[in-house]
Design a protein around this motif. Structure first.
Motif, PDB file in Angstrom:
ATOM      1  N   ASP A 252      34.317  40.757  33.450  1.00  0.00           N
ATOM      2  CA  ASP A 252      34.276  39.445  32.800  1.00  0.00           C
ATOM      3  C   ASP A 252      35.703  39.000  32.536  1.00  0.00           C
ATOM      4  OD1 ASP A 252      31.559  39.720  32.809  1.00  0.00           O
ATOM      5  OD2 ASP A 252      31.319  39.809  30.633  1.00  0.00           O
TER       6      ASP A 252
ATOM      7  N   LEU B  67      32.846  30.489  28.693  1.00  0.00           N
ATOM      8  CA  LEU B  67      32.673  29.156  28.119  1.00  0.00           C
ATOM      9  C   LEU B  67      31.725  29.289  26.940  1.00  0.00           C
ATOM     10  CD1 LEU B  67      32.693  26.039  27.913  1.00  0.00           C
ATOM     11  CD2 LEU B  67      30.964  25.994  29.703  1.00  0.00           C
TER      12      LEU B  67
ATOM     13  N   SER C  58      28.471  30.299  29.546  1.00  0.00           N
ATOM     14  CA  SER C  58      28.703  30.709  30.933  1.00  0.00           C
ATOM     15  C   SER C  58      29.827  31.750  30.972  1.00  0.00           C
ATOM     16  CB  SER C  58      29.076  29.503  31.800  1.00  0.00           C
ATOM     17  OG  SER C  58      28.014  28.562  31.858  1.00  0.00           O
ATOM     18  N   VAL C  59      29.780  32.601  31.991  1.00  0.00           N
ATOM     19  CA  VAL C  59      30.758  33.681  32.134  1.00  0.00           C
ATOM     20  C   VAL C  59      31.207  33.777  33.583  1.00  0.00           C
ATOM     21  CG1 VAL C  59      31.219  36.141  31.761  1.00  0.00           C
ATOM     22  CG2 VAL C  59      29.482  34.995  30.389  1.00  0.00           C
ATOM     23  N   HIS C  60      32.496  34.031  33.778  1.00  0.00           N
ATOM     24  CA  HIS C  60      33.053  34.210  35.123  1.00  0.00           C
ATOM     25  C   HIS C  60      33.659  35.604  35.232  1.00  0.00           C
ATOM     26  CE1 HIS C  60      32.686  29.880  35.857  1.00  0.00           C
ATOM     27  NE2 HIS C  60      33.112  29.736  34.615  1.00  0.00           N
ATOM     28  N   ARG C  61      33.301  36.314  36.294  1.00  0.00           N
ATOM     29  CA  ARG C  61      33.852  37.642  36.550  1.00  0.00           C
ATOM     30  C   ARG C  61      34.888  37.571  37.664  1.00  0.00           C
ATOM     31  NH1 ARG C  61      29.396  41.632  38.098  1.00  0.00           N
ATOM     32  NH2 ARG C  61      29.029  39.982  39.634  1.00  0.00           N
TER      33      ARG C  61
ATOM     34  N   ALA D  12      41.123  27.737  47.269  1.00  0.00           N
ATOM     35  CA  ALA D  12      39.721  27.374  47.104  1.00  0.00           C
ATOM     36  C   ALA D  12      38.897  28.618  46.793  1.00  0.00           C
ATOM     37  CB  ALA D  12      39.192  26.702  48.365  1.00  0.00           C
ATOM     38  N   GLU D  13      37.732  28.396  46.182  1.00  0.00           N
ATOM     39  CA  GLU D  13      36.847  29.497  45.773  1.00  0.00           C
ATOM     40  C   GLU D  13      37.528  30.423  44.769  1.00  0.00           C
ATOM     41  OE1 GLU D  13      33.560  29.807  46.362  1.00  0.00           O
ATOM     42  OE2 GLU D  13      33.603  27.897  47.417  1.00  0.00           O
TER      43      GLU D  13
ATOM     44  N   LYS E 197      40.889  36.832  42.070  1.00  0.00           N
ATOM     45  CA  LYS E 197      39.734  36.126  42.652  1.00  0.00           C
ATOM     46  C   LYS E 197      38.601  36.151  41.650  1.00  0.00           C
ATOM     47  CE  LYS E 197      36.242  34.997  45.519  1.00  0.00           C
ATOM     48  NZ  LYS E 197      36.032  33.651  46.115  1.00  0.00           N
ATOM     49  N   ILE E 198      38.102  34.966  41.298  1.00  0.00           N
ATOM     50  CA  ILE E 198      36.891  34.862  40.482  1.00  0.00           C
ATOM     51  C   ILE E 198      35.712  34.903  41.451  1.00  0.00           C
ATOM     52  CG2 ILE E 198      35.581  33.373  38.923  1.00  0.00           C
ATOM     53  CD1 ILE E 198      38.099  34.523  37.610  1.00  0.00           C
ATOM     54  N   VAL E 199      34.783  35.810  41.230  1.00  0.00           N
ATOM     55  CA  VAL E 199      33.784  36.066  42.273  1.00  0.00           C
ATOM     56  C   VAL E 199      32.863  34.888  42.531  1.00  0.00           C
ATOM     57  CG1 VAL E 199      33.815  38.571  41.954  1.00  0.00           C
ATOM     58  CG2 VAL E 199      32.137  37.208  40.719  1.00  0.00           C
ATOM     59  N   ASP E 200      32.666  34.022  41.543  1.00  0.00           N
ATOM     60  CA  ASP E 200      31.765  32.890  41.767  1.00  0.00           C
ATOM     61  C   ASP E 200      32.472  31.666  42.338  1.00  0.00           C
ATOM     62  OD1 ASP E 200      32.701  31.191  39.449  1.00  0.00           O
ATOM     63  OD2 ASP E 200      32.045  32.943  38.347  1.00  0.00           O
ATOM     64  N   GLY E 201      33.800  31.739  42.497  1.00  0.00           N
ATOM     65  CA  GLY E 201      34.509  30.655  43.173  1.00  0.00           C
ATOM     66  C   GLY E 201      34.833  29.437  42.324  1.00  0.00           C
ATOM     67  N   THR E 202      34.807  29.577  40.992  1.00  0.00           N
ATOM     68  CA  THR E 202      34.993  28.413  40.121  1.00  0.00           C
ATOM     69  C   THR E 202      36.448  28.275  39.665  1.00  0.00           C
ATOM     70  OG1 THR E 202      32.742  28.709  39.331  1.00  0.00           O
ATOM     71  CG2 THR E 202      34.163  27.262  38.041  1.00  0.00           C
TER      72      THR E 202
ATOM     73  N   ARG F 134      37.937  26.393  37.387  1.00  0.00           N
ATOM     74  CA  ARG F 134      38.279  26.390  35.950  1.00  0.00           C
ATOM     75  C   ARG F 134      38.556  27.809  35.464  1.00  0.00           C
ATOM     76  NH1 ARG F 134      32.337  25.104  33.104  1.00  0.00           N
ATOM     77  NH2 ARG F 134      31.418  27.123  33.624  1.00  0.00           N
TER      78      ARG F 134
END
Lengths: 332, 332
Positions: free
Chosen positions: B6, B10, B18-21, B258-259, B276-281, B283
């Motif tokens: 993680d 947000l 929401s969470v970005h890994r 990108a991604e 690299k954020i695995v979900d490609g976001t 923000r």
């Protein structure tokens, strides 16, 4: 508490480039879970995916009938529209019927997603209005409800009797006292629930009868039927809700929410669906809801509206095939 | 193979929405890992975060010197710009210097992100050109390299000698034979590597000396110094790369892809970063790179450019505080 599961993958060339995880529940009118991915008890904000719940008191209170609201109004009350003329003309007329105007709204202005509307504003050197906000139909519904009840104008405040009424309704149809709220993009409170709670609410909408015993059941059926009758008012041309509802031939109502929530109401099967992609990415929630609807046999996997979001080829800016967005194993 | 961790959260109201890994590596010029999150050996597409690598042969070949390219050209060759006049005017002049025009580009057209440029096109009822593509500087570099070498016009094809040259260079500076490629948004091949491999390449750029022993080292120093000297050409007003590079006072070069890929070159510390954020976001990659740069002591956490992306308050469309985007525990 189960971890979220891989739901959607973006492949580019031979390699997996990005992955989206999520939680989802399919349940029936009794709350029985038929399918689940991830954690059904994961707490989420439904965001705009629960607008049909927020609109229940508008009908239950008698406000909708007293103001002569038709199916088009009810579809707009449930909508996250793209600010096209078909939406803003109707919301403006609705506000005029109430003796109100854009300034009575409390949703804030938003640049319309609709290209014609957006370009027209830019060419006229004009700023967007509140009526362009994707939630302006929901807010017109709020204003109608508030006028009927004789309440004050600051209807988005959480202590306003309207939001307290919505809170009670929300807790009842989700089967779970909401533990709290956040402020939504349109400044209204958005009450939290679980993925299962949201699916239960959708199953209630799916099983509600137009001639049902309770005012709430009638209200739920009316909102569901309005969404299905006017898919173009619920979102807009090119948008997932509109295109996928059309692809399902009016049999299913679906609704997106910000941060990658999606709900679906399946009257023929008596089922409700709720899903949340944990990273909040809409391309993934659209692919995932399409995959679940395909699994349930209500959406054609080869329909162009489906293929735009599920097994969707990604192109370079010069039109070369570059990748594909597709369901992960759990949803394939 | 470690799972991603993680990295970015947000929060809305009292709840995590929401969470970005992601995966990230900080390493030195010898490839030694100083910090890692997730799996350093995770295979990724660097996308535009590796444009400085793709530009190395432009200089090493002598093409840049033969065509009199200055720092501004080199910054544009590494850029994902927003199509503002400061970018398109320079790329158009560059193409004219080559005796070429928009039609020689192979990046495809793209609507500019820059508001003035976008609105001007809409008001003139004009479509965007290839020069508006965020990669047009990279492609002008490609055209310069190809002209110098006397190669054919289809320079984005993977079998074209230019892309083979870039492939070799890419494998060498990442320290890892690339296992393959995907097609990027601009139609050029994008070679895959690991997060560690990409960080190693950035550490090479960080430690390269302008008067270094090899042509490659000189080229790397020239590109790094050009990025730092012209942050507004590398991205554009309002963009993360431009604003964060300015906030670091010209000490660090950073580049988005990108991604949700991000790279950073830290000459004073002799370090390279890749994430690299695995979900490609995006923000999340912007928040995560800011958090790592803060941890390394090169970025002020309270600078407005930082606070726009890390611990960034989220507002409703009417300006109410609604949430916050912030680093998860691992990056806090």
């Amino acid at each position: 508490m189960a971890d979220p599961v891989d739901m959607v993958e973006l492949w580019r060339g031979p390699f997996l480039e990005s992955v989206h995880r999520g939680h989802a529940v399919v349940c029936d009118g009794s709350g029985q879970i038929l399918h689940a991915w991830g954690d059904p008890d994961q707490l989420i904000y439904p965001r705009s995916s629960c607008k049909m719940i927020q609109a229940l008191p508008l009908i239950e209170s008698g406000a909708a009938a007293a103001h002569g609201l038709r199916q088009e109004h009810l579809a707009l009350a449930c909508a996250s529209h793209n600010g096209a003329a078909i939406h803003t003309d109707r919301v403006n007329a609705w506000l005029a019927d109430l003796g109100m105007a854009d300034a009575n709204l409390r949703c804030g202005p938003q640049v319309p997603d609709d290209k014609d509307a957006k370009f027209a504003l830019i060419r006229a050197h004009e700023e967007p209005c509140q009526v362009h906000n994707n939630c302006s139909g929901k807010h017109a519904g709020f204003l109608t409800f508030g006028k009927h009840m004789g309440w004050g104008p600051e209807y988005t405040e959480v202590d306003h009797p309207m939001q307290q009424e919505i809170r009670t309704t929300f807790s009842e149809v989700t089967g779970l006292e909401t533990p709290g709220y956040g402020i939504d993009g349109c400044s209204a409170p958005n009450f939290a629930t679980t993925v299962h709670g949201l699916a239960c609410a959708m199953a209630f909408f799916a099983t509600a009868q137009a001639d049902g015993a309770s005012a709430r059941e009638k209200a739920a059926a009316a909102l569901r039927d309005a969404m299905v009758a006017y898919p173009e008012l619920v979102a807009g041309e090119g948008r997932a809700c509109t295109e996928l509802m059309r692809a399902m031939g009016g049999k299913v109502a679906i609704k997106t929410g910000a941060e990658a929530v999606f709900t679906a109401i399946l009257p023929e099967l008596g089922l409700g669906i709720a899903l949340k992609i944990v990273d909040g990415t809409t391309r993934a929630s659209e692919c995932a809801i399409a995959a679940i609807l395909v699994k349930l046999g209500v959406l054609d996997p080869e329909h162009p509206a489906t293929r735009k979001r599920m097994n969707a080829i990604q192109y370079s800016r010069r039109g070369l095939e570059a990748g594909i967005i597709k369901p992960a194993v759990a949803l394939a």
